[in-house]
Scaffold this active site. Structure first.
Site, PDB file in Angstrom:
ATOM      1  N   TYR A  41      36.679  48.319  44.513  1.00  0.00           N
ATOM      2  CA  TYR A  41      36.876  47.623  43.237  1.00  0.00           C
ATOM      3  C   TYR A  41      37.631  48.467  42.224  1.00  0.00           C
ATOM      4  CZ  TYR A  41      32.837  44.925  44.978  1.00  0.00           C
ATOM      5  OH  TYR A  41      31.961  44.192  45.723  1.00  0.00           O
TER       6      TYR A  41
ATOM      7  N   LYS B 271      47.734  33.554  30.957  1.00  0.00           N
ATOM      8  CA  LYS B 271      48.062  33.883  29.568  1.00  0.00           C
ATOM      9  C   LYS B 271      47.253  32.908  28.717  1.00  0.00           C
ATOM     10  CE  LYS B 271      52.535  34.072  28.707  1.00  0.00           C
ATOM     11  NZ  LYS B 271      54.005  33.977  28.746  1.00  0.00           N
TER      12      LYS B 271
END
Length: 145
Positions: A78, A123
């Protein structure tokens, strides 16, 4: 196209909620969701100058039968996946989030033993006259580097 309330609207296409069908033979998925970074990307000069927040999700199709407990070399780490995403968003420059998503996916797949990877870049505050989140998704399979 369908008609709804007198207006013509495109038919909805349901996107798969997890690893796509073409890599779904992998028995397990490792996910990192909701990573947030600030970067200077976009099609307009203003987006590239001011910057904005980006959100990244990563789904990695792995074969858990090959994962050895305690051996990070047999599964995605990770910390490294986060670092790849962080570097792509904060240190590089893209005009299109589609390209950013694809480059993140290629780099993750080249780094770890896995069947495939799906990367979604969003976004959340696109200036389109209202509150809008746009996103792009890239799916890369082993052998398609």
């Amino acid at each position: 196209m369908t008609r709804r309330n007198g207006a013509t609207v495109p038919k909805r296409v349901r996107a798969p909620s997890s690893v796509p069908a073409d890599i779904s033979h992998a028995p397990d998925v490792v996910r990192l969701r909701g990573m947030q970074f600030y970067g200077f990307h976009g099609a307009t000069p203003q987006e590239r100058k001011i910057g904005q927040r980006f959100e990244v999700d990563v789904e990695m199709a792995i074969d858990a039968e090959k994962v050895v407990d305690g051996d990070l070399s047999t599964t995605p780490d990770y910390r490294i996946v986060y670092g790849i995403c962080n570097a792509c968003v904060t240190e590089r420059r893209y005009r299109l989030i589609e390209v950013m998503a694809r480059e993140i996916a290629h780099e993750i797949l080249a780094t770890f033993p896995m069947v495939g990877v799906r990367v979604t870049v969003r976004k959340p505050c696109v200036p389109l006259g209202g509150v809008v989140t746009v996103g792009a998704e890239a799916v890369v399979q082993r052998g398609n580097l």
